[in-house]
Design an enzyme around this catalytic site. Sequence first.
Site, short mmCIF file in Angstrom:
data_model
loop_
_atom_site.label_atom_id
_atom_site.label_comp_id
_atom_site.label_asym_id
_atom_site.label_seq_id
_atom_site.Cartn_x
_atom_site.Cartn_y
_atom_site.Cartn_z
N HIS A 103 56.60 -20.23 59.62
CA HIS A 103 58.02 -20.04 59.91
C HIS A 103 58.57 -18.77 59.28
O HIS A 103 59.52 -18.16 59.81
CB HIS A 103 58.80 -21.26 59.41
CG HIS A 103 60.28 -21.14 59.58
ND1 HIS A 103 60.91 -21.31 60.79
CD2 HIS A 103 61.27 -20.83 58.68
CE1 HIS A 103 62.21 -21.14 60.65
NE2 HIS A 103 62.45 -20.85 59.39
N ASP A 104 58.01 -18.35 58.16
CA ASP A 104 58.57 -17.22 57.43
C ASP A 104 57.45 -16.31 56.92
O ASP A 104 57.29 -16.12 55.72
CB ASP A 104 59.43 -17.71 56.27
CG ASP A 104 60.26 -16.60 55.63
OD1 ASP A 104 60.44 -15.55 56.29
OD2 ASP A 104 60.73 -16.78 54.49
N LEU A 105 56.68 -15.75 57.85
CA LEU A 105 55.57 -14.89 57.47
C LEU A 105 56.12 -13.51 57.10
O LEU A 105 56.36 -12.66 57.95
CB LEU A 105 54.56 -14.77 58.62
CG LEU A 105 53.27 -14.02 58.26
CD1 LEU A 105 52.51 -14.73 57.15
CD2 LEU A 105 52.39 -13.86 59.50
N ASN B 105 55.30 -13.71 51.05
CA ASN B 105 54.54 -14.97 51.19
C ASN B 105 53.05 -14.74 51.38
O ASN B 105 52.33 -15.62 51.81
CB ASN B 105 55.11 -15.80 52.35
CG ASN B 105 56.42 -16.45 51.99
OD1 ASN B 105 56.69 -16.71 50.81
ND2 ASN B 105 57.26 -16.69 52.97
N ARG C 287 57.21 -10.45 62.84
CA ARG C 287 58.07 -10.80 61.71
C ARG C 287 57.56 -10.14 60.42
O ARG C 287 58.33 -9.61 59.62
CB ARG C 287 58.15 -12.31 61.54
CG ARG C 287 59.11 -12.75 60.44
CD ARG C 287 59.17 -14.27 60.35
NE ARG C 287 60.13 -14.70 59.33
CZ ARG C 287 61.41 -14.87 59.53
NH1 ARG C 287 61.92 -14.63 60.72
NH2 ARG C 287 62.20 -15.27 58.55
#
Length: 247
Positions: free
Chosen positions: A169-171, A175, A207
């Site tokens: 979801h939040d690459l 992270n 992203r």
Amino acid sequence: MAIKHQKISMGRHTLVNTHFLSNANGSFFDEQYWRKKQAVVGQATGRGTTLFVQHAPDTCWVLRHYRRGGVIAKLIDDQFLYTGLAKTRPFQEMRLLNTMQAAGLKVPSPVAAQVTRRGMIYRADLITLKIDNAQDLHHVLTQQPATDLLWYDVGQAIRKMHNLGVYHHDLNIRNIMVDDNQTVWIIDFDRCYQRSGESWKAKNLDRLYRSLQKERARCPSFFWQQEDFEALLQGYQQQPKTASAVR
């Protein structure tokens, strides 16, 4: 590893990785418990605070209390709508981590999760094993450039995750972790899940690319250039390493 569900009370449930624990003491999820023991050895800020706690002389845990992000966080800090245990954020994340580890991916080891429910609202916590001697790639790039080989390995790590059908979801650059052996790890799988199809994979990479561009624009000493992402894509596409990638 085996994941065991425990119903502690009418409103509290835990998942326990029996490789690390037989039972999850409720105190383990309590920030003040660790502070009174003087066992907090570090913290990271983001949505709320993530604590690094010394569970044993050779074991450090990461304790994260789930919090909301965005505008809604100003109204509802850490409360989520309850629609069943299987759909709670820590239970989903812990089981996903377990699946990825079983497939050989370099992700944090899940230790335990807790859901505390009151009516249709729940709060939640997750404990994972701290990755030894690792720092996020953002921090690395504020100090020095990464080698082509490291970028290649980042691409391979993402490809392995995508081959398992895991959507992150939040690459973003924060992270992705790198340890002392230059092993690449991916972290923070809150709201991540397995899915079919292909189009979402390119969006995941986009992203990450945007996060690199954003950090380069924001930080004057951020060692990243377009060629680095091309090395990453080589690894992602599993192309043979070029001569520059082994330097």
